[in-house]
Design an enzyme around this catalytic site. Structure first.
Site, PDB file in Angstrom:
ATOM      1  N   ARG A 119      58.943 -17.372  46.893  1.00 16.45           N
ATOM      2  CA  ARG A 119      57.908 -16.380  46.526  1.00 16.45           C
ATOM      3  C   ARG A 119      57.001 -16.844  45.391  1.00 16.45           C
ATOM      4  NH1 ARG A 119      62.007 -12.314  47.166  1.00 16.45           N
ATOM      5  NH2 ARG A 119      61.920 -11.547  49.297  1.00 16.45           N
ATOM      6  N   LYS A 225      32.442 -25.105  37.585  1.00  8.94           N
ATOM      7  CA  LYS A 225      33.360 -24.430  38.500  1.00  8.94           C
ATOM      8  C   LYS A 225      34.257 -23.452  37.747  1.00  8.94           C
ATOM      9  CE  LYS A 225      36.138 -24.371  42.435  1.00  8.94           C
ATOM     10  NZ  LYS A 225      36.567 -24.985  43.665  1.00  8.94           N
ATOM     11  N   GLU A 235      36.527 -14.359  44.960  1.00  9.67           N
ATOM     12  CA  GLU A 235      35.316 -14.328  45.763  1.00  9.67           C
ATOM     13  C   GLU A 235      35.009 -12.916  46.234  1.00  9.67           C
ATOM     14  OE1 GLU A 235      35.010 -18.098  47.879  1.00  9.67           O
ATOM     15  OE2 GLU A 235      33.857 -17.064  49.404  1.00  9.67           O
ATOM     16  N   ARG A 240      31.389 -16.497  43.412  1.00 12.39           N
ATOM     17  CA  ARG A 240      32.098 -17.703  43.832  1.00 12.39           C
ATOM     18  C   ARG A 240      31.581 -18.224  45.172  1.00 12.39           C
ATOM     19  NH1 ARG A 240      38.505 -19.303  43.309  1.00 12.39           N
ATOM     20  NH2 ARG A 240      38.236 -21.348  44.252  1.00 12.39           N
ATOM     21  N   HIS A 247      28.120 -25.515  52.650  1.00  9.40           N
ATOM     22  CA  HIS A 247      29.446 -25.598  53.267  1.00  9.40           C
ATOM     23  C   HIS A 247      29.560 -24.878  54.605  1.00  9.40           C
ATOM     24  CE1 HIS A 247      30.562 -27.416  49.535  1.00  9.40           C
ATOM     25  NE2 HIS A 247      31.807 -27.559  49.921  1.00  9.40           N
ATOM     26  N   HIS A 265      34.041 -34.673  55.089  1.00  9.49           N
ATOM     27  CA  HIS A 265      33.626 -33.351  54.596  1.00  9.49           C
ATOM     28  C   HIS A 265      32.408 -33.452  53.672  1.00  9.49           C
ATOM     29  CE1 HIS A 265      33.772 -29.285  53.099  1.00  9.49           C
ATOM     30  NE2 HIS A 265      33.929 -29.726  51.863  1.00  9.49           N
TER      31      HIS A 265
HETATM   32  N1  GLY Z   1      35.287 -24.948  47.099  1.00  7.78           N
HETATM   33  C1  GLY Z   1      34.797 -23.635  46.966  1.00  7.78           C
HETATM   34  C2  GLY Z   1      35.624 -22.765  46.085  1.00  7.78           C
HETATM   35  O1  GLY Z   1      36.556 -23.244  45.478  1.00  7.78           O
HETATM   36  O2  GLY Z   1      35.370 -21.600  45.980  1.00  7.78           O
END
Ligand code: GLY
Length: 363
Positions: A119, A225, A235, A240, A247, A265
């Site tokens: 878990r 980031k 997100e 985000r 992408h 990629h």
């Molecule tokens: N690679 C996109 C993200 O981490 O949100």
């Protein structure tokens, strides 16, 4: 040494960036250690090229490597279940960290295993590719691919620590390094026009191995980031999602080319970013000059920038169909990240699949 904090309260962690860092990994991992051993998940290529360096850096610690086949095919149910069984077979204790030592595939896979085994166990990202160092190792997205598509099964599980040693990049084939560089350029396009200009001036030196350029690019990308992840970890606000510039197109291109060595990629992301800027220009969001500038820079470092280079000219309808399988698509419309200028990404959700298909057939 640079340290970037991912400010997520109790899930917050440091990203430590320094050339030669593998050599002192043991000391940096001591605060997380629960037992006298370190379980390392890696792939055959990375382990052959860099395993000895990591083992030396871990000092007297007993290292238990789990070495998996390289490549995207390892992000699968069978490899995941095999990995979880190996971890349980080693008597992994809850709270004992798992080290993910490799590129994006290993980070996603080992991170997901860490999210579900007993878990949830802590894990440490030690990314060895440029793509993983500037993007996938930070932010806690983990998972595997499913028949329905890439990254369709997974969990948000933040690492406890990220250790980035830019010296690992010396072991990367030039094509993979270039592909990872597309993700560096992405941060300039999303929110930092000055950084894009820096890339134009320094991208070639970075790819040629200039240590200062590499350090600056990694630190700037990770800081960007970390800020976005701290603002929108899961997100949900849309912030985000901006990290997906290029992408959605890229995933469609990869799906159409079979997620193979035919198109890496990062190469797909390079084409996808150019498509995003060209579509932005067509919709009057930015000038055609912005799209040209992006294409010129990516091309100058040897990245592909057109559908024709991927053997996909005329594939508009097929690519548009893939866009609808994207996790972000809603109500039969793709969600695309476009830009109203270099350094100003935005989400657009009102484009019909037919419009995208028609655009792609002309692109
Ligand atoms: N690679 C996109 C993200 O981490 O949100």
């Amino acid at each position: 040494m640079a340290t970037v904090r991912v400010a997520l309260a109790e899930r917050g962690y440091d990203v430590v960036i320094e050339a030669g860092l593998l050599g002192r990994a043991g000391a940096l991992l001591t605060p997380l250690a629960r037992t006298g051993r370190q379980i390392v998940v890696s792939d055959e290529n990375v382990w052959a090229a860099l395993g000895e360096r990591l083992v030396a850096g871990l000092g007297a610690t007993w290292v238990e490597p789990i070495v998996l086949p390289p490549g995207e095919a390892s992000k699968s149910w069978p490899v995941l279940t095999g990995l979880v069984d190996r971890l349980l077979g080693l008597g992994l204790e809850r709270g004992e960290p798992i080290l993910a030592f490799g590129g994006g595939v290993i980070g996603d896979l080992a991170g997901f295993a860490a999210a579900i085994v007993k878990r949830g166990c802590p894990f440490v990202q030690i990314p060895t590719t440029l793509l993983a160092q500037v993007d996938s190792s930070v932010g806690g997205k983990t998972g595997i691919n499913a028949a329905a598509g890439k990254n369709m099964v997974g969990a948000f599980h933040q690492p406890a620590l990220v250790l980035i040693d830019p010296d690992c990049l010396g072991a990367l084939p030039p094509r993979e390094l270039r592909a990872g560089y597309a993700e560096v350029v992405k941060y300039g396009l999303i929110g930092d026009a000055d950084f894009f200009a820096w890339c134009e001036a320094n991208g070639a030196a970075l790819l040629a191995g200039d240590p200062a350029a590499r350090a600056h690019a990694i630190e700037t990308s990770v800081a960007a980031k970390a800020t976005i992840v701290a603002e929108d970890e899961r997100e949900t606000t849309g912030r985000r999602a901006l990290l997906n510039l290029g992408h959605s197109f890229a995933h469609a291109l990869e799906a159409e080319t079979g997620f193979s060595h035919h198109l890496l990629h990062g190469e797909a992301v390079a084409i996808g970013m150019v498509l995003a800027l060209r579509l932005s220009a067509e919709r009057g969001l930015c000038g055609a000059g912005d799209a040209d500038r992006v294409a010129v820079h990516l091309k100058s470092v040897g990245l592909p920038t057109s559908l024709a280079e991927a053997g996909l000219d005329g594939a508009g309808a097929a690519l548009a169909a893939h866009l609808l399988h994207d996790k972000k698509a809603k109500a039969g419309r793709p969600m695309l990240i476009l830009a109203d200028g270099i350094g100003r990404a935005l989400a657009v959700a009102d484009i019909s699949p037919a419009e995208v298909a028609e655009f792609l057939d002309r692109a």
